[in-house]
Structures are given as structure tokens and as C-alpha cells.
Write an enzyme that holds these catalytic residues in place. Sequence first.
Site, PDB file in Angstrom:
ATOM      1  N   CYS A 126       0.599  -1.183  -0.086  1.00 60.12           N
ATOM      2  CA  CYS A 126       0.133   0.061  -0.150  1.00 60.12           C
ATOM      3  C   CYS A 126       0.774   1.565   0.263  1.00 60.12           C
ATOM      4  CB  CYS A 126      -1.040  -0.179   0.932  1.00 60.12           C
ATOM      5  SG  CYS A 126      -0.553  -0.501   2.443  1.00 60.12           S
ATOM      6  N   HIS A 243      -2.618   5.709   4.140  1.00 63.02           N
ATOM      7  CA  HIS A 243      -1.168   6.471   5.261  1.00 63.02           C
ATOM      8  C   HIS A 243      -1.206   7.818   4.578  1.00 63.02           C
ATOM      9  CE1 HIS A 243      -2.082   1.894   6.247  1.00 63.02           C
ATOM     10  NE2 HIS A 243      -1.017   1.339   4.468  1.00 63.02           N
TER      11      HIS A 243
END
Length: 337
Positions: A126, A243
Site C-alpha cells: 500500500c 496512509h
Amino acid sequence: MKIAVVGATGLVGGEILTVLHEQGFAAHQVIAAASERSVGKTINMGSAQLKVVSVEEAIALHPDYAIFSAGASTSRQYAPRFAEVGTTVIDNSSAWRKEPNIPLVVPEINMDAVKSTDRIIANPNCSTIQMVVALAELHRHYGLRRIVVATYQSITGTGFKAKCQLQHEEQLDDATLIANPKDYPMAYQHPIHHNLFPHGGDFLDDGYTTEEQKLVDETRKIFADQSILVSATVARVPVMGGHSEAVNAEFHHEFDLDEARALIAHTPGVVLQDNPSQALYPMPLYAWHHDEVFVGRVRRDPTQPRTLNLWVVADNLRKGAATNAVQILQQLIARHQ
Ligand code: A2P
């Protein structure tokens, strides 16, 4: 056409079902598979309900595609079994990413790495996906030389158990939290509420961590350039939406700051949010449930030539996992039309 989702009961698996539904795939095309623990349960895809089957049952149904998000050991065990029956696997785990013969794909950047004979395709980590998407056009124009990145990673990347740990700890008083009674299921060694961890994954012999090493290896593989230098620090923060990354990128060629901003704004999959006077910059709460990568705080690094500072945010369960996998699927389907 049939698509198996292996790990359908997990956080990423649920997001894959959501993205498939949003992209117009019908529930009857989807086979939801998980561990034996979940067989027979029902899970939602849009307003439809899917009955969870075992991985063996899913293989026996010979799906055209399988999207895996059930951990590396499950992928190592079952992805080749799907491949044997003619299924093309898009794997979200770390199991195959470093294999030289297995493409590691971000569709906006290197879909051409996938050959028609490939039966296993790896979805990158990710934090790598959002960073390389943000940098793709800048790299094409100015050539990346070195990246220094610090990540602020959401607990959703660790799965359901981490989400439950945070939600439980939010109910505790500070003294109990600090005493850390460990009398509840913990995904991490320490409390995460009111806290952060300055690492991600396991420690390696050189003091870096597996999550940091992924940023190095995967960036080079996706851009097909082993000379790109990457220095990474990963932190886990008590955040749900996605994130965040502070990226310092040095290029081989000089750039004009306005042109660099325009390139970012026109990068496929990127939304430029860069107006500090209006308090406009990317934040995980607002990236949550979105497919794009959000980029802001675009500044020249005054300490070094040809270097840019960026702030990059994305929903790690979306572009960092489910969305990227479904985009690979869509491009594979388009190739056969
Ligand atoms: P299950 O829910 O039956 O345990 P998360 O990362 O959010 O915890 O999700 C992990 C996903 O991987 C879940 O869907 C989980 O299924 C699935 N999974 C874990 N181990 C296996 C396995 N051995 N075989 C198939 N699926 C597995």
C-alpha cells in the site's frame, strides 16, 4: 465471467467487494472465499449477499480471475493451484512481489509488464503504491535519483484485529492504557491509541523493517530502475482513513516548481490539494473511501538542488489494495475484449 475473492471476510476483502460492486460487477459473478472458520457465513456485496465458500471450493469452480487478500502463506499455498486450473491471480500479499518472473503492477505505470501468459500478478504494498503514483509523471520528466520517505500508516493496514484493538483502547482511561493489561485481543505489542510505533513489520538485521524494505525494492521494480535510491522510515499511527507520507524526492534534472505542480495535477490517479492559505492539503480522514492519491505541500527543498518535498495521502485499503487490484482486473478484461 467468474471472479473469486480469497480473504473476502477481511478488511481488504470487504473493500474489494465494495469496489467490484461500484465498478459494475454483479454479485453472481463473485465467489467469496475465506478460511474454514467462515465457510457458510454470508457477507454483503452492495445489497446482495454472498455465501462464503472454502478456497478448495473456489478452485473447483474454475474462476477466470481470483483476487487474493488472505496473507502471504495462503497465497503461496493456493495461488499456484488457481493458476493450474487456468485462473489468473491478482495477489495482494507480499508472497510473489520479489519474484523476478512475476509482474508487480500499478496500472497507471507499468501494466505493460504483464504478459498474456502470466497467471500470477502481484499487487504492490500500500505505501509503495501511493508514493509511486504520486511521483510517476515527475519521474517521467525529471528522472528520480533518490527518495527519502517517512510514512504515517493507518492501523487498517494491519487488518480487523488492529481495528478492534484501537476501538477497545479508545474506551480505556490513560492509566489503564499505559499499564497495558493486555487482557484484550491485541494486534500489536503495545497500545496504539494515544501512541505510535516507529516501525512497520518485522525488524531486519540492518535495523530497517520489512515494510521499509518493501518501499525500496518495490519502487525499483515498478519503475524498472534499480538505480533509484530509497531511504524509508515507516511509522504506524492511530488513524483509520489512510496512509500519509512525507516524501523528499531528488531528480536527475532541474525542474520548474510551477511545471512540477502542473505535472502532479495531471498525473493519472492523482488529485492535487495544495492551497495552504485555504487549509487545503491532503488528510487521511478525507481520503477515506476514495480511490485517488492526494498530493499537497509541494515545495522545493532549499537545502539541495533538484529536490522536491511532497505530502502524499491515500486510503490504503482502496488505491493501496482493493482499487489497484480491481484496476488490474479491469485492464486484463479489456485486453480480452
Ligand atoms: P477468515 O475471516 O475466515 O479468518 P484481515 O487481514 O482483515 O484479518 O483478513 C484476513 C482474511 O484472510 C480473512 O478473510 C481471512 O478469513 C482470510 N484467511 C486467513 N487465513 C486463511 C486461510 N488459511 N485460507 C483462506 N483464507 C484465509
